[in-house]
Design an enzyme around this catalytic site. Structure first.
Site, short mmCIF file in Angstrom:
data_model
loop_
_atom_site.label_atom_id
_atom_site.label_comp_id
_atom_site.label_asym_id
_atom_site.label_seq_id
_atom_site.Cartn_x
_atom_site.Cartn_y
_atom_site.Cartn_z
N HIS A 1 0.66 4.56 6.94
CA HIS A 1 0.28 4.55 5.63
C HIS A 1 0.94 5.73 6.24
O HIS A 1 1.07 7.30 6.50
CB HIS A 1 -0.66 4.89 4.99
CG HIS A 1 -0.93 3.10 4.78
ND1 HIS A 1 -2.60 3.24 5.62
CD2 HIS A 1 -0.97 3.02 3.86
CE1 HIS A 1 -2.76 1.64 5.40
NE2 HIS A 1 -1.70 0.97 4.04
N ASP B 1 -3.56 6.48 11.02
CA ASP B 1 -3.92 4.68 11.01
C ASP B 1 -2.41 4.53 11.52
O ASP B 1 -2.11 2.89 12.66
CB ASP B 1 -4.07 4.33 10.32
CG ASP B 1 -2.88 4.83 9.11
OD1 ASP B 1 -1.96 5.48 8.83
OD2 ASP B 1 -3.62 4.03 7.97
N SER C 1 0.91 -1.20 -0.31
CA SER C 1 0.01 -0.34 -0.38
C SER C 1 0.91 1.69 0.26
O SER C 1 0.65 1.79 -1.12
CB SER C 1 -0.98 -0.02 1.14
OG SER C 1 -0.29 -0.06 2.16
#
Length: 313
Positions: free
Chosen positions: A253, A250, A45
């Site tokens: 990221h 979070d 990601s």
């Protein structure tokens, strides 16, 4: 006689320059742009890009991109992207929108990387980015024969069909391998095999690889994975450390500014590698047997010049 031949050739060249060679009455259609320098973007990601992700208050999930594109990530006619249908299009954020289709994509390091390298080395020509990253994937999901590996190979080969050269693989992955101890323990062997297989299957044994050491993890074995990445000892593999770059809410990221900085760090590493390679080639060309060749060429030029001058007399 030799002098006469040289004069004849010079006169012929001068005469030829007096004529205008007409262009065809009907110009052929210009071909679609094709990149000269190609970069593969793979991993999970943080390579696909989650910069600028915000909470959707209706669901509570972080699944919306704020749409903010920093100047370093702006569109550039000299930067193309290989779309999911294997055609080259002008690159724009989010780069992985049609590749990492089960996730919401935002800003990644790709555009900042491309804009930076182009700004400092125009000889790269048109740059082609080949997005292949997929969020939430472990290194075992990139093994030879898996869907992700086959997709990477297919897209890499499609990108070079028109003569471009793959300059490097940019790789950012590992967060998902921090959850289970078995994955973290096997990470070194799996990563080394992945890099070796990619080079073998692309028939590029010295393909430059720039991997990112993870800044965060999804489990308790982050340090184990980072130790492997930072200590990897494979030829022409360089590691850029993302630790310390800002993380989003979070704590997993990278934020948009962090992704821009990472892209610049990868660009610095790539350009430094290019400069080092050019220096080694230059040193090799003026040492050993090559030095003898240079010396012989010099004396041959001196001999030819002496013959021409004596003919003129």
């Amino acid at each position: 006689m030799l002098l006469f031949s040289l004069l004849f050739l010079a006169a012929a060249a001068a005469t030829n320059s007096l004529f205008v060679h007409p262009e065809p009455l009907t110009a052929s259609p210009s071909p679609s742009p094709r990149p000269k320098s190609i970069f593969l973007l793979a991993g999970q990601s943080n390579m696909a890009g989650r910069g600028g992700m915000v909470n959707d208050t209706s669901t509570g999930w972080i699944d919306k991109w704020d749409g903010v594109v920093p100047p370093k990530c702006s569109r550039n006619p000299s930067i193309l992207r290989l779309a999911a249908n294997l055609t080259w299009v002008e690159a724009r954020e989010p780069l992985h929108a049609d590749i990492d289709v089960n996730k919401t994509n935002g800003i990644g390091p790709g555009m900042a990387f491309a804009n930076t390298v182009l700004g400092r080395d125009r000889s790269l020509g048109l740059v082609g980015l080949v997005p292949c990253a997929n969020g939430g994937t472990r290194i075992s999901e990139w093994e030879r024969g898996t869907f992700l590996y086959d997709q990477l190979m297919r897209r890499a080969r499609a990108g070079t069909n028109d003569g471009g050269t793959i300059k490097a693989l940019l790789w950012y992955q590992g967060e998902s391998d921090t959850v289970e101890e078995s994955d973290a323990v096997q990470y070194k062997g799996r990563l080394e095999k992945f890099f070796t297989d990619v080079r073998t299957d692309l028939q590029s044994p010295e393909l430059p690889i720039f991997q990112v050491a993870i800044a965060s993890g999804q489990g308790p074995f982050t340090d184990t994975v980072r130790k492997v990445q930072l200590g990897l000892d494979l030829p022409n593999v360089r590691t850029v450390d993302a630790k310390g770059l800002p993380l989003g809410p979070d704590r997993l990221h990278l934020t948009t500014p962090a992704q821009v900085r990472l892209g610049q760090m990868l660009a610095d590493a790539f350009l430094q590698s290019m400069a080092r390679s050019a220096s080694l080639v230059s040193e090799a060309s003026t040492s050993g047997p090559n030095l003898v060749i240079h010396v012989l060429a010099f004396f041959m030029w001196k001999l030819i010049r002496a013959v021409l001058m004596s003919s003129g007399d």
